[in-house]
Motif scaffolding. Structure first.
Motif, mmCIF file in Angstrom:
data_model
loop_
_atom_site.group_PDB
_atom_site.id
_atom_site.type_symbol
_atom_site.label_atom_id
_atom_site.label_comp_id
_atom_site.label_asym_id
_atom_site.label_seq_id
_atom_site.Cartn_x
_atom_site.Cartn_y
_atom_site.Cartn_z
ATOM 1 N N ALA A 51 48.949 37.980 39.890
ATOM 2 C CA ALA A 51 47.738 38.717 39.522
ATOM 3 C C ALA A 51 46.657 37.801 38.960
ATOM 4 C CB ALA A 51 48.086 39.802 38.505
ATOM 5 N N GLN A 52 47.050 36.898 38.082
ATOM 6 C CA GLN A 52 46.039 36.087 37.423
ATOM 7 C C GLN A 52 45.505 34.972 38.320
ATOM 8 O OE1 GLN A 52 46.276 35.282 33.301
ATOM 9 N NE2 GLN A 52 47.420 37.138 32.830
ATOM 10 N N ASN A 53 46.309 34.477 39.240
ATOM 11 C CA ASN A 53 45.776 33.530 40.216
ATOM 12 C C ASN A 53 44.720 34.205 41.093
ATOM 13 O OD1 ASN A 53 46.865 30.959 39.786
ATOM 14 N ND2 ASN A 53 48.777 31.452 40.847
ATOM 15 N N ALA A 54 44.968 35.472 41.450
ATOM 16 C CA ALA A 54 43.991 36.213 42.252
ATOM 17 C C ALA A 54 42.702 36.427 41.459
ATOM 18 C CB ALA A 54 44.580 37.559 42.679
ATOM 19 N N GLU A 55 42.828 36.713 40.163
ATOM 20 C CA GLU A 55 41.648 36.918 39.331
ATOM 21 C C GLU A 55 40.898 35.609 39.078
ATOM 22 O OE1 GLU A 55 43.173 40.926 36.956
ATOM 23 O OE2 GLU A 55 43.263 38.976 35.956
ATOM 24 N N ILE A 56 41.625 34.510 38.971
ATOM 25 C CA ILE A 56 40.975 33.194 38.837
ATOM 26 C C ILE A 56 40.107 32.923 40.062
ATOM 27 C CG2 ILE A 56 41.375 30.695 38.836
ATOM 28 C CD1 ILE A 56 43.885 31.248 37.115
ATOM 29 N N LYS A 57 40.656 33.212 41.240
ATOM 30 C CA LYS A 57 39.898 33.034 42.479
ATOM 31 C C LYS A 57 38.648 33.911 42.476
ATOM 32 C CE LYS A 57 40.413 33.306 47.516
ATOM 33 N NZ LYS A 57 41.347 33.624 48.636
ATOM 34 N N GLU A 58 38.794 35.148 42.033
ATOM 35 C CA GLU A 58 37.662 36.076 41.971
ATOM 36 C C GLU A 58 36.600 35.567 40.995
ATOM 37 O OE1 GLU A 58 36.789 40.778 40.770
ATOM 38 O OE2 GLU A 58 38.843 40.009 40.839
ATOM 39 N N MET A 59 37.029 35.071 39.838
ATOM 40 C CA MET A 59 36.069 34.580 38.841
ATOM 41 C C MET A 59 35.319 33.359 39.324
ATOM 42 S SD MET A 59 37.946 35.267 35.154
ATOM 43 C CE MET A 59 39.675 35.019 35.609
ATOM 44 N N LYS A 60 36.002 32.491 40.023
ATOM 45 C CA LYS A 60 35.339 31.316 40.566
ATOM 46 C C LYS A 60 34.306 31.705 41.617
ATOM 47 C CE LYS A 60 38.942 27.891 39.622
ATOM 48 N NZ LYS A 60 39.926 26.927 40.186
ATOM 49 N N GLN A 61 34.644 32.726 42.400
ATOM 50 C CA GLN A 61 33.679 33.211 43.396
ATOM 51 C C GLN A 61 32.439 33.801 42.726
ATOM 52 O OE1 GLN A 61 36.134 35.952 45.614
ATOM 53 N NE2 GLN A 61 36.792 34.386 47.089
ATOM 54 N N LEU A 62 32.656 34.555 41.638
ATOM 55 C CA LEU A 62 31.547 35.135 40.902
ATOM 56 C C LEU A 62 30.677 34.046 40.255
ATOM 57 C CD1 LEU A 62 33.306 38.200 39.213
ATOM 58 C CD2 LEU A 62 31.563 38.260 41.005
ATOM 59 N N LEU A 63 31.325 33.005 39.753
ATOM 60 C CA LEU A 63 30.564 31.900 39.171
ATOM 61 C C LEU A 63 29.759 31.170 40.231
ATOM 62 C CD1 LEU A 63 33.177 30.418 36.653
ATOM 63 C CD2 LEU A 63 30.906 31.329 36.059
ATOM 64 N N GLY A 64 30.346 31.013 41.412
ATOM 65 C CA GLY A 64 29.659 30.328 42.499
ATOM 66 C C GLY A 64 28.474 31.098 43.039
ATOM 67 N N ALA A 65 28.515 32.429 42.883
ATOM 68 C CA ALA A 65 27.441 33.274 43.401
ATOM 69 C C ALA A 65 26.276 33.387 42.420
ATOM 70 C CB ALA A 65 27.984 34.678 43.714
#
Length: 211
Positions: free
Chosen positions: A196-210
């Motif tokens: 779960a948290q690896n998936a959320e880390i990926k999501e957060m990085k995408q949000l930061l990149g956007a």
């Protein structure tokens, strides 16, 4: 007396004996299972008496360390997530924070229950996290103070950056538990945390990149 009558009486006698044996067997099962009348003879009593010792033996020091460490780790994540409702500007950040709260609060209760079952003292709720500053991914008091003062887009950026780091620490702790723990339940939770948290880390990085 006719042969037919004798045969009929013999059949009735056999049926009566069979019924008595069945009733005796059922009565025995009820006694052995605390009057429940279900299950195999003696199984319920044996399972109940074995539960405390089984619970005590089904874990090791790593399982205890995992539970005692993950509770304050999750508690700090909840403190961070609760800030998002009023301070975040992005609906996606608010949604992420809400999901983190929904997932980690029940895990804290489960971890606390395990520690009590193992005869261990759970960390107190609302405790000062400064004593856990060296724990992987834990935010410093300075970082937390800065997050509490932030608002809008500044909050979003700080929250995503800090929570990604916080999640990475949880993944590291969970990985250690999977490698060294003994409790099947604790290792199953560790596996769920990693996923779960690896998936959320990926999501957060995408949000930061956007941004």
């Amino acid at each position: 007396m006719t042969t037919r009558t004798l045969t009929r009486r013999a059949a009735l006698a056999t049926a009566a004996v069979t019924s008595a044996l069945v009733l005796a067997a059922c009565g025995g099962n009820s006694d052995d299972n605390g009057g429940s009348g279900t299950g195999h003879t003696g199984h319920g009593a044996s399972a109940a008496s074995a539960t405390p010792s089984a619970s005590a033996e089904a874990h090791n020091a790593q399982d205890v360390a995992f539970a005692k460490g993950m509770i304050p780790h999750h508690q700090q994540a909840l403190e961070m997530a609760e800030l998002a409702a009023d301070r975040a500007s992005s609906p996606r950040v608010k949604d992420l924070a809400a999901r983190i709260e929904k997932a980690q609060d029940p895990e804290i209760r489960t971890l606390t229950g395990w520690l009590k079952a193992w005869g261990e003292q759970p960390p107190m709720a609302g405790m000062d996290h400064s004593g856990h500053a060296g724990m992987s991914g834990m935010m410093s008091e300075v970082d937390m103070a800065a997050l509490k003062k932030a608002d809008g887009k500044d909050f979003d950026t700080r929250f995503l950056s800090l929570m990604a780091e916080h999640h990475q620490g949880a993944v590291e702790m969970a990985t250690t538990e999977k490698q060294r723990g003994r409790s099947d339940d604790a290792k199953a939770m560790a596996d769920a945390i990693i996923t779960a948290q690896n998936a959320e880390i990926k999501e957060m990085k995408q949000l930061l990149g956007a941004r």
